[in-house]
Enzyme design. Sequence first.
Site, PDB file in Angstrom:
ATOM      1  N   ARG A 179     -50.503  89.042   0.250  1.00 34.53           N
ATOM      2  CA  ARG A 179     -50.112  88.715  -0.832  1.00 34.53           C
ATOM      3  C   ARG A 179     -51.430  88.249  -1.937  1.00 34.53           C
ATOM      4  O   ARG A 179     -51.472  88.587  -2.884  1.00 34.53           O
ATOM      5  CB  ARG A 179     -49.159  87.530  -0.676  1.00 34.53           C
ATOM      6  CG  ARG A 179     -47.599  87.813  -0.180  1.00 34.53           C
ATOM      7  CD  ARG A 179     -47.042  86.547  -0.130  1.00 34.53           C
ATOM      8  NE  ARG A 179     -46.540  86.102  -1.364  1.00 34.53           N
ATOM      9  CZ  ARG A 179     -45.943  84.955  -1.704  1.00 34.53           C
ATOM     10  NH1 ARG A 179     -45.768  83.985  -0.583  1.00 34.53           N
ATOM     11  NH2 ARG A 179     -45.509  84.550  -2.889  1.00 34.53           N
ATOM     12  N   CYS A 238     -50.629  77.851  -2.742  1.00 34.72           N
ATOM     13  CA  CYS A 238     -49.863  78.857  -2.044  1.00 34.72           C
ATOM     14  C   CYS A 238     -49.030  79.504  -3.194  1.00 34.72           C
ATOM     15  O   CYS A 238     -49.641  79.834  -4.469  1.00 34.72           O
ATOM     16  CB  CYS A 238     -49.220  78.123  -1.122  1.00 34.72           C
ATOM     17  SG  CYS A 238     -47.912  76.825  -1.554  1.00 34.72           S
TER      18      CYS A 238
END
Length: 281
Positions: A179, A238
Amino acid sequence: MSYNTLIDPETLNAHLDDPDWIVMDCRFSLSDPEAGRRAYAQSHLPGARYAHLDEDLSGPITPAAGRHPLPDPTRLAQKLGAWGIGRDTQVIAYDDMGGILAAARLWWLLRWLGHGACAVLDGGFQAWLQAGLPLAARPPVIRPRRFEARVNDSLWMTTARIETLSDQEILLDARSAARYRGEMEPIDPVAGHIPGAVNLPTEDNLTADGRFRPADEQRERFLALLDGRPASAVVHSCGSGVTACHNLLAMEAAGLNGSRLYAGSWSEWIRDPARPVATGA
């Protein structure tokens, strides 16, 4: 003695009958938001209350916010009091992901409201099961208390502040490497990372059995990233400000105090298409 980072199942079990200890079940699945509540109804640690990540531990999503905005502190304080948490309560949070998801989020939220006596159950629900410790199915009888919030907004950063990070500050991205590199993005509409961010996946904080790595081992990992800078130079990011709390918890458990949270994280950063996006390693 208060616990403010981690606690093992055996120690928690010894305090289950202590009226000044409250256990919070934070199990949650991003792909199935009701999975944690169903699991709690089936079985949970004795006396545990259930906290829902979206409903209890996050605020309403706005056009400029990320997926899990910080909750209103007054409303959160009311919920904490309704769960029976007061200023003198030892809180223990657990989930079924080694604390990576909502347990670490609740731990950080309590610190934000000035309540340091909160720890995450090391190994989570699985460690409790493996130890053969008791479970319950019925919700507990709760005696509400008054929780007085003492908000400390120096513990987190806004997106505007992230845009002005100095060269001495380090933005750590807790998402998976794929990611971070922009090779895949199963949740947010844009793939990649904030330019300058360093990748440190939360999964690396845990051993194969889902427990935190030894403190000295964690400390070495983070010190290598700090490269002589203080722990306060670190800002954790995050996808939505949830799993980043796990890296922050790992640093605190390793004795590296003072890092901060980018509460909006990636999902808030990409709300403005004018903000730059990086891909690759």
